[in-house]
Motif scaffolding. Sequence first.
Motif, short mmCIF file in Angstrom:
data_model
loop_
_atom_site.label_atom_id
_atom_site.label_comp_id
_atom_site.label_asym_id
_atom_site.label_seq_id
_atom_site.Cartn_x
_atom_site.Cartn_y
_atom_site.Cartn_z
N PHE A 19 -36.50 -109.37 -127.60
CA PHE A 19 -36.72 -110.15 -128.81
C PHE A 19 -37.10 -109.25 -129.98
CE2 PHE A 19 -39.44 -113.14 -131.36
CZ PHE A 19 -38.40 -113.94 -131.79
N MET A 20 -37.87 -108.21 -129.72
CA MET A 20 -38.19 -107.24 -130.77
C MET A 20 -36.95 -106.50 -131.24
SD MET A 20 -41.52 -107.08 -131.57
CE MET A 20 -41.81 -105.39 -132.06
N ILE A 21 -36.06 -106.16 -130.30
CA ILE A 21 -34.79 -105.53 -130.69
C ILE A 21 -33.99 -106.46 -131.58
CG2 ILE A 21 -32.59 -104.68 -129.79
CD1 ILE A 21 -34.08 -103.72 -127.31
N LEU A 22 -33.98 -107.76 -131.25
CA LEU A 22 -33.30 -108.75 -132.09
C LEU A 22 -33.91 -108.80 -133.49
CD1 LEU A 22 -32.32 -112.30 -130.91
CD2 LEU A 22 -33.53 -112.03 -133.06
N ILE A 23 -35.25 -108.74 -133.57
CA ILE A 23 -35.92 -108.76 -134.87
C ILE A 23 -35.55 -107.52 -135.68
CG2 ILE A 23 -38.18 -108.68 -135.99
CD1 ILE A 23 -39.28 -110.27 -133.61
N TRP A 24 -35.54 -106.36 -135.03
CA TRP A 24 -35.20 -105.12 -135.73
C TRP A 24 -33.76 -105.17 -136.26
CZ3 TRP A 24 -40.00 -104.67 -134.98
CH2 TRP A 24 -40.71 -103.55 -135.36
N GLN A 25 -32.86 -105.74 -135.50
CA GLN A 25 -31.48 -105.85 -135.96
C GLN A 25 -31.36 -106.74 -137.19
OE1 GLN A 25 -29.41 -107.27 -132.48
NE2 GLN A 25 -29.32 -105.25 -131.51
N LYS A 26 -32.22 -107.74 -137.31
CA LYS A 26 -32.14 -108.67 -138.43
C LYS A 26 -32.95 -108.19 -139.65
CE LYS A 26 -32.25 -113.08 -137.78
NZ LYS A 26 -30.86 -113.43 -138.11
N LEU A 27 -34.09 -107.56 -139.42
CA LEU A 27 -35.02 -107.30 -140.52
C LEU A 27 -35.20 -105.82 -140.86
CD1 LEU A 27 -37.88 -109.83 -139.68
CD2 LEU A 27 -35.94 -110.16 -141.19
N ARG A 60 -41.04 -115.02 -145.10
CA ARG A 60 -41.18 -116.23 -144.27
C ARG A 60 -40.52 -116.02 -142.90
NH1 ARG A 60 -39.26 -121.46 -147.34
NH2 ARG A 60 -40.02 -122.36 -145.38
N VAL A 61 -39.33 -115.41 -142.90
CA VAL A 61 -38.66 -115.14 -141.63
C VAL A 61 -39.47 -114.14 -140.80
CG1 VAL A 61 -36.56 -114.21 -140.58
CG2 VAL A 61 -36.40 -115.67 -142.60
N LEU A 62 -40.00 -113.11 -141.47
CA LEU A 62 -40.81 -112.11 -140.77
C LEU A 62 -42.04 -112.76 -140.14
CD1 LEU A 62 -41.64 -108.56 -142.06
CD2 LEU A 62 -43.46 -109.99 -141.15
N CYS A 63 -42.72 -113.64 -140.87
CA CYS A 63 -43.92 -114.29 -140.33
C CYS A 63 -43.57 -115.21 -139.17
CB CYS A 63 -44.62 -115.07 -141.44
SG CYS A 63 -45.42 -114.03 -142.68
N HIS A 64 -42.41 -115.85 -139.24
CA HIS A 64 -42.00 -116.72 -138.13
C HIS A 64 -41.80 -115.91 -136.85
CE1 HIS A 64 -39.85 -119.80 -135.88
NE2 HIS A 64 -38.87 -118.94 -135.70
N PHE A 65 -41.05 -114.79 -136.96
CA PHE A 65 -40.82 -113.96 -135.78
C PHE A 65 -42.12 -113.34 -135.27
CE2 PHE A 65 -36.22 -113.29 -137.25
CZ PHE A 65 -35.76 -114.25 -136.38
N LEU A 100 -33.75 -120.44 -127.46
CA LEU A 100 -32.96 -120.90 -128.61
C LEU A 100 -32.61 -119.73 -129.54
CD1 LEU A 100 -34.94 -124.17 -129.45
CD2 LEU A 100 -32.88 -123.93 -128.05
N HIS A 101 -33.56 -118.82 -129.74
CA HIS A 101 -33.27 -117.66 -130.59
C HIS A 101 -32.23 -116.75 -129.95
CE1 HIS A 101 -36.11 -118.08 -133.90
NE2 HIS A 101 -37.00 -118.54 -133.05
N PHE A 102 -32.36 -116.50 -128.65
CA PHE A 102 -31.36 -115.66 -127.97
C PHE A 102 -29.98 -116.30 -128.03
CE2 PHE A 102 -35.01 -113.90 -125.28
CZ PHE A 102 -35.04 -112.70 -125.98
N HIS A 103 -29.92 -117.61 -127.85
CA HIS A 103 -28.63 -118.29 -127.91
C HIS A 103 -28.04 -118.23 -129.31
CE1 HIS A 103 -25.48 -121.21 -127.04
NE2 HIS A 103 -25.89 -121.93 -128.06
N ALA A 104 -28.87 -118.40 -130.34
CA ALA A 104 -28.38 -118.37 -131.72
C ALA A 104 -27.86 -116.99 -132.12
CB ALA A 104 -29.48 -118.81 -132.68
N GLU A 105 -28.44 -115.94 -131.55
CA GLU A 105 -28.04 -114.57 -131.89
C GLU A 105 -27.06 -113.98 -130.88
OE1 GLU A 105 -28.80 -113.18 -134.69
OE2 GLU A 105 -30.04 -114.89 -135.30
#
Length: 332
Positions: free
Chosen positions: A65-73, A174-179, A207-212
Motif C-alpha cells: 500500500f505504501m508503494i501504491l502511495i509513492w506511485q501516486k504522490l 486531502r489525498v495525502l491525509c486520506h492515505f 478497494l484501493h488495491f482493486h481501483a489501482e
Amino acid sequence: MIEIMRTMVSYLGSDHKHTALSGGDHLTCEREQGAKRHVQCSNTPGGRIEQLEPCIDGWHCVMNFMILIWQKLHKDSQEDYGTLSSLFARIGCSKAKKPKNDMHTCQAAFLKVFKGHIVTAGCKEFDIEGHKEVNQSLLSSVAQTVVKEFTVIPEALLGESVIDSGDKVHGYARVLCHFASLVLLFVDAWKEGDGERVIRLWKILMLHFHAEKKTKYALEALRLQFQLATLQPYLSHQLTWGRFINTHGGLGRNIPCDLHNEHINKLYKNIISNMGANFTKTASTWAARSVSSLHRISMAFDSPWPLTSRLTSTVKQQLTARGQMRRTSRQL
C-alpha cells in the motif's frame, strides 16, 4: 515448497487432527496454495497437507500500500510546492525514497508529514499561528470539520455533497491525509493488537488495491474475508487475533507476525553467511532451529557493555519532531 510444508506439518503431530495457519506475504501464500493443489489427489490427509492453511499477513500488505502511495504522490522533483518530495527535503527525510528498500524510514517520514498536515489544519480551524491550549469541548467538532475539509471522504459516508475548492495543493493534501490516516490506523491496530480493526482495514485496502489494478493483493484481501467466514471457529479466531507478536513486553508494543519472521530471517542469513565451506543442509537446519536462542545469547552478552558504533563520517544534526512539524506547517 511441498517439502518445506511437509517439514512444517511434522511439528504438528501425526494425528492430523489439528490445522495450523501458515502466514506470509502474497508470494508465500501463492506458492503454498499451488503446492496444496499439486498434491490434492493424494490418498491421505498428510499427503494433501490439510494441516496447513495459507493466509496473508499484514506488514507486507501495508508495504505494498505504501508503494501504491509513492506511485501516486511521490515524485523525484523537490520543486513542486506541498508535495511529498518537497516536504521530505524540508524536514530532513530525503532518504525516504522507496518503501520496498526501506519501509521503516518511508513510513516514519510519511507519518511525520501527516502530523504536520493535521497540526496545520487544526491551527487553521482555531485561527492560531502557534501551539496554544484549547478547550477540550471543541475538539470533537473541530476534528469533524478537519476530517471533512482536509481528507477525501465519499459523499455516501459524509451524507452531503463534497465541495471542491479548486486548489490543487489543497486537493493533493486531502489525498495525502486520506492515505496517511489508513496507514496510521493500521500501525495503531498492530501496536494495540486490535484484530477486528485490522480486518476492517483489510476491506478498505481491498478497494484501493482493486481501483489501482493491484489485483493480487486485492484477491488476497477478498480471500481473507472468505477464510474468516468458512474456516472453523478456532481458526477464524486465530486469524483475527493471532496476527501479532510482542517480543519485548509492555502495552502497545506488538508487531505483525510477518515482520517478526523478517527479523528472524535476517538473523538466520547472518548465521549461514559465516559458515563458508561448512554450509550443509544439516548445518542449515540446526541454524534455523537455534537462531532465536543464539540471538538471545548475543543480546545478553552485549547488553551489560556500553558499546556504541563509531561514526566514520560527519552526520547532519537531525531536526526535532516539533521542528519538523513547524517546517511542514510553514510550507503548507
